[in-house]
Design an enzyme around this catalytic site. Sequence first.
Site, PDB file in Angstrom:
ATOM      1  N   ALA A  14       0.828  -1.213   0.000  1.00 35.90           N
ATOM      2  CA  ALA A  14       0.000   0.000   0.000  1.00 35.90           C
ATOM      3  C   ALA A  14       0.860   1.260   0.000  1.00 35.90           C
ATOM      4  O   ALA A  14       0.625   2.196  -0.772  1.00 35.90           O
ATOM      5  CB  ALA A  14      -0.941  -0.002   1.204  1.00 35.90           C
ATOM      6  N   SER A  41       2.827  -7.889   3.172  1.00 32.76           N
ATOM      7  CA  SER A  41       2.505  -7.987   1.744  1.00 32.76           C
ATOM      8  C   SER A  41       3.360  -9.057   1.077  1.00 32.76           C
ATOM      9  O   SER A  41       2.876  -9.840   0.250  1.00 32.76           O
ATOM     10  CB  SER A  41       2.759  -6.645   1.040  1.00 32.76           C
ATOM     11  OG  SER A  41       2.007  -5.607   1.614  1.00 32.76           O
ATOM     12  N   TRP A  43       4.566 -11.671   2.325  1.00 34.32           N
ATOM     13  CA  TRP A  43       4.290 -13.023   2.827  1.00 34.32           C
ATOM     14  C   TRP A  43       3.011 -13.609   2.243  1.00 34.32           C
ATOM     15  O   TRP A  43       2.719 -14.783   2.444  1.00 34.32           O
ATOM     16  CB  TRP A  43       4.161 -12.996   4.347  1.00 34.32           C
ATOM     17  CG  TRP A  43       5.427 -12.695   5.075  1.00 34.32           C
ATOM     18  CD1 TRP A  43       6.545 -12.069   4.587  1.00 34.32           C
ATOM     19  CD2 TRP A  43       5.721 -13.010   6.439  1.00 34.32           C
ATOM     20  NE1 TRP A  43       7.495 -11.965   5.560  1.00 34.32           N
ATOM     21  CE2 TRP A  43       7.025 -12.523   6.704  1.00 34.32           C
ATOM     22  CE3 TRP A  43       5.008 -13.622   7.455  1.00 34.32           C
ATOM     23  CZ2 TRP A  43       7.629 -12.667   7.956  1.00 34.32           C
ATOM     24  CZ3 TRP A  43       5.603 -13.749   8.708  1.00 34.32           C
ATOM     25  CH2 TRP A  43       6.900 -13.286   8.956  1.00 34.32           C
ATOM     26  N   ALA A  44       2.247 -12.796   1.530  1.00 33.35           N
ATOM     27  CA  ALA A  44       0.932 -13.247   1.056  1.00 33.35           C
ATOM     28  C   ALA A  44       1.080 -14.391   0.063  1.00 33.35           C
ATOM     29  O   ALA A  44       1.760 -14.260  -0.955  1.00 33.35           O
ATOM     30  CB  ALA A  44       0.191 -12.081   0.411  1.00 33.35           C
ATOM     31  N   GLY A  47      -3.420 -14.669  -3.997  1.00 35.08           N
ATOM     32  CA  GLY A  47      -3.137 -13.685  -5.030  1.00 35.08           C
ATOM     33  C   GLY A  47      -3.994 -12.441  -4.915  1.00 35.08           C
ATOM     34  O   GLY A  47      -4.259 -11.950  -3.824  1.00 35.08           O
ATOM     35  N   GLU A 112     -10.738 -19.523  -4.559  1.00 31.96           N
ATOM     36  CA  GLU A 112     -10.521 -19.526  -3.113  1.00 31.96           C
ATOM     37  C   GLU A 112     -11.853 -19.388  -2.396  1.00 31.96           C
ATOM     38  O   GLU A 112     -12.899 -19.175  -3.015  1.00 31.96           O
ATOM     39  CB  GLU A 112      -9.545 -18.412  -2.711  1.00 31.96           C
ATOM     40  CG  GLU A 112      -8.131 -18.655  -3.241  1.00 31.96           C
ATOM     41  CD  GLU A 112      -7.127 -17.627  -2.782  1.00 31.96           C
ATOM     42  OE1 GLU A 112      -7.532 -16.684  -2.068  1.00 31.96           O
ATOM     43  OE2 GLU A 112      -5.946 -17.758  -3.139  1.00 31.96           O
ATOM     44  N   HIS A 228      -6.997 -16.873  10.218  1.00 32.63           N
ATOM     45  CA  HIS A 228      -6.915 -17.827   9.114  1.00 32.63           C
ATOM     46  C   HIS A 228      -7.046 -19.226   9.688  1.00 32.63           C
ATOM     47  O   HIS A 228      -6.383 -19.564  10.676  1.00 32.63           O
ATOM     48  CB  HIS A 228      -5.587 -17.678   8.370  1.00 32.63           C
ATOM     49  CG  HIS A 228      -5.606 -18.273   7.002  1.00 32.63           C
ATOM     50  ND1 HIS A 228      -5.667 -19.634   6.785  1.00 32.63           N
ATOM     51  CD2 HIS A 228      -5.605 -17.704   5.772  1.00 32.63           C
ATOM     52  CE1 HIS A 228      -5.678 -19.865   5.483  1.00 32.63           C
ATOM     53  NE2 HIS A 228      -5.655 -18.706   4.850  1.00 32.63           N
ATOM     54  N   ARG A 269     -14.005 -17.699   5.784  1.00 31.66           N
ATOM     55  CA  ARG A 269     -12.941 -17.995   6.739  1.00 31.66           C
ATOM     56  C   ARG A 269     -13.428 -18.063   8.179  1.00 31.66           C
ATOM     57  O   ARG A 269     -12.935 -18.867   8.969  1.00 31.66           O
ATOM     58  CB  ARG A 269     -11.830 -16.957   6.613  1.00 31.66           C
ATOM     59  CG  ARG A 269     -10.959 -17.193   5.396  1.00 31.66           C
ATOM     60  CD  ARG A 269      -9.845 -16.200   5.289  1.00 31.66           C
ATOM     61  NE  ARG A 269      -8.993 -16.524   4.162  1.00 31.66           N
ATOM     62  CZ  ARG A 269      -8.028 -15.748   3.708  1.00 31.66           C
ATOM     63  NH1 ARG A 269      -7.800 -14.585   4.307  1.00 31.66           N
ATOM     64  NH2 ARG A 269      -7.284 -16.115   2.680  1.00 31.66           N
ATOM     65  N   HIS A 328      -4.544 -13.340  11.395  1.00 30.43           N
ATOM     66  CA  HIS A 328      -4.040 -13.241  10.028  1.00 30.43           C
ATOM     67  C   HIS A 328      -4.235 -11.868   9.404  1.00 30.43           C
ATOM     68  O   HIS A 328      -3.346 -11.355   8.728  1.00 30.43           O
ATOM     69  CB  HIS A 328      -4.746 -14.293   9.171  1.00 30.43           C
ATOM     70  CG  HIS A 328      -4.290 -14.326   7.745  1.00 30.43           C
ATOM     71  ND1 HIS A 328      -2.989 -14.604   7.385  1.00 30.43           N
ATOM     72  CD2 HIS A 328      -4.966 -14.117   6.578  1.00 30.43           C
ATOM     73  CE1 HIS A 328      -2.880 -14.581   6.070  1.00 30.43           C
ATOM     74  NE2 HIS A 328      -4.054 -14.267   5.560  1.00 30.43           N
ATOM     75  N   GLU A 352      -3.939  -2.370   5.086  1.00 28.82           N
ATOM     76  CA  GLU A 352      -4.554  -3.078   6.213  1.00 28.82           C
ATOM     77  C   GLU A 352      -4.844  -2.179   7.397  1.00 28.82           C
ATOM     78  O   GLU A 352      -5.793  -2.422   8.150  1.00 28.82           O
ATOM     79  CB  GLU A 352      -3.656  -4.237   6.649  1.00 28.82           C
ATOM     80  CG  GLU A 352      -4.301  -5.153   7.671  1.00 28.82           C
ATOM     81  CD  GLU A 352      -3.477  -6.393   7.969  1.00 28.82           C
ATOM     82  OE1 GLU A 352      -3.870  -7.156   8.867  1.00 28.82           O
ATOM     83  OE2 GLU A 352      -2.432  -6.602   7.313  1.00 28.82           O
ATOM     84  N   ARG A 363     -12.963 -10.574   5.806  1.00 27.35           N
ATOM     85  CA  ARG A 363     -12.362 -10.319   4.497  1.00 27.35           C
ATOM     86  C   ARG A 363     -12.528 -11.496   3.552  1.00 27.35           C
ATOM     87  O   ARG A 363     -12.250 -12.638   3.906  1.00 27.35           O
ATOM     88  CB  ARG A 363     -10.868 -10.003   4.652  1.00 27.35           C
ATOM     89  CG  ARG A 363     -10.138  -9.819   3.330  1.00 27.35           C
ATOM     90  CD  ARG A 363      -8.709  -9.402   3.553  1.00 27.35           C
ATOM     91  NE  ARG A 363      -7.902 -10.431   4.169  1.00 27.35           N
ATOM     92  CZ  ARG A 363      -7.231 -11.362   3.492  1.00 27.35           C
ATOM     93  NH1 ARG A 363      -7.323 -11.428   2.169  1.00 27.35           N
ATOM     94  NH2 ARG A 363      -6.498 -12.246   4.135  1.00 27.35           N
ATOM     95  N   SER A 368      -7.091  -8.483  -0.081  1.00 26.42           N
ATOM     96  CA  SER A 368      -6.202  -7.593   0.664  1.00 26.42           C
ATOM     97  C   SER A 368      -5.154  -6.941  -0.228  1.00 26.42           C
ATOM     98  O   SER A 368      -4.956  -5.712  -0.174  1.00 26.42           O
ATOM     99  CB  SER A 368      -5.530  -8.347   1.809  1.00 26.42           C
ATOM    100  OG  SER A 368      -4.859  -9.497   1.335  1.00 26.42           O
ATOM    101  N   LEU A 369      -4.457  -7.725  -1.047  1.00 29.34           N
ATOM    102  CA  LEU A 369      -3.490  -7.125  -1.972  1.00 29.34           C
ATOM    103  C   LEU A 369      -4.208  -6.194  -2.947  1.00 29.34           C
ATOM    104  O   LEU A 369      -3.683  -5.142  -3.319  1.00 29.34           O
ATOM    105  CB  LEU A 369      -2.730  -8.210  -2.743  1.00 29.34           C
ATOM    106  CG  LEU A 369      -1.809  -9.126  -1.924  1.00 29.34           C
ATOM    107  CD1 LEU A 369      -1.104 -10.107  -2.838  1.00 29.34           C
ATOM    108  CD2 LEU A 369      -0.802  -8.326  -1.118  1.00 29.34           C
TER     109      LEU A 369
END
Length: 520
Positions: A14, A41, A43-44, A47, A112, A228, A269, A328, A352, A363, A368-369
Amino acid sequence: MTQHPPVVMGAGLAGLTTALALAPLPCLVLSPAPLGEGSASGWAQGGIAAALDDADSTALHAADTLAAGAGLCDEEAVDAITAEAPGAVDWLSALGARFDREPSGRYALGLEGAHSRHRIVHAGGDGSGAEVLRAVVAAVRATPSITVLAGVRARRVVTCDGVVTGVVVQDEAGTTRLVPTTQVVLATGGVGGLWRHTTNPLGAQGQGLALAARCGAELRDLEMVQFHPTALDVGCDPMPLVSEAVRGEGAVLVDASGRPLVRDSLAARDVVARAVWEHGSSGAQAYVDARSAPGPAFASHFPAVARACVAAGIDPARDLVPVRPAAHYHCGGVKVDLCGRTSVPGLWACGEVASTGLHGANRLASNSLLEAVVTGRRVAADLRESGPVELAAVPAAPASDACAVPPEPTADELAALRQTLGRWVGVLRDGQGLARATTALQDEVSARGVTGTPDAQLVAMLVSASALARRESRGGHLRRDHPWTAQPALHTTVRLGPEGTLTTLRTPVRTRTEPVRTPA
């Protein structure tokens, strides 16, 4: 009269997107770690969600987002961000992000949890965050208008008469100095490091929330911490993530005997996390069974997960993979509008740390990305339009107070805090536990004062108090003593007073009123 460039706090996706979208206008980026390191970011594994298939649409993407958000989404924000998703993917691709593609050249789209269509754009199977951040970091290094201060972090936002006038920064040696500016962007990430079990970098302790709270900004839905459901449970801290995409390829959640734990392993989730948590509450272990999906090809499909498993002596093609829920992603944050403006003039937030209204109470996977890129670009567009304020027109902060910063928590204090939040503000909560945690944390803030309380403890108090105030179960907030979902849906909005007093309000959720503006 002197104009100073915007200061962007944080060098994740971001923050760096904001800086790139501002070019060629100058800006200063504060990066606590070396550029490209220490950011969630990178570590995501999942996608970027975007409606790119002929059988998909941005309207369907918006509908799935609203359904997952359990009534707390801002519909205008959802419409705006999902509409800009295809353009965000193309923008990253133009920067050099190497997304997985079909032989035809089209983006390879994965599935997903809680998505009704294949719409997840990945890179390197489960290395999407690392690849996207690599491309963005390379672009930042090639952009002369961006100045990056590595090993430096923001410790305080300075205001005068409620208007931002500067930032107190601190280097690794502990030296502080005041950087004058009237435009500050919070892009500091989340709060996962405050929980005993987390998939986040341990430095993710809500520093941006503390910065915003101390200068009087409104914070929203802080209780909505997403856990998560499938973090690799092999004793690591932080915990490696077993991506939801693994279940998207057909893996299932099972108990030790191989019996399914949930009817739908790709449910939202919060639903899956609750099932795994309840299974583990009696000491039983939950597992991901990926032996037949994709089976022997696991390592090529999910190299990051495979490496983490191999390091723990697990072969996912033959063995069950032990998992448990872990903190998470923070769905709440600093309340912002569609331009990223907070309630404090001169302060913006994206990524975030911000509560844009996209995620609501839960979410949707891989949003998020997407949010980081879209909101970073929106903040940059608003900064361009508003322009910097000449500091001569804004009274300076008193010199004696200019560089005061809160203390750091000791290792023992942080360990105790992580245990407290894990026990009382975890996947399943109740009023008695929340009241116990909130009272203890509020007593500490009262005793030490707002400026004398470490960021971690201050943020933990705000999260716990918000959870205590929400007497219902919704999305990621599950109360044993209030298992129903109340109507109408309301936000929890909090504001911290200078003496540590906390104002908590329940505010209505905004619905569509007019078409949203999309920046060029």
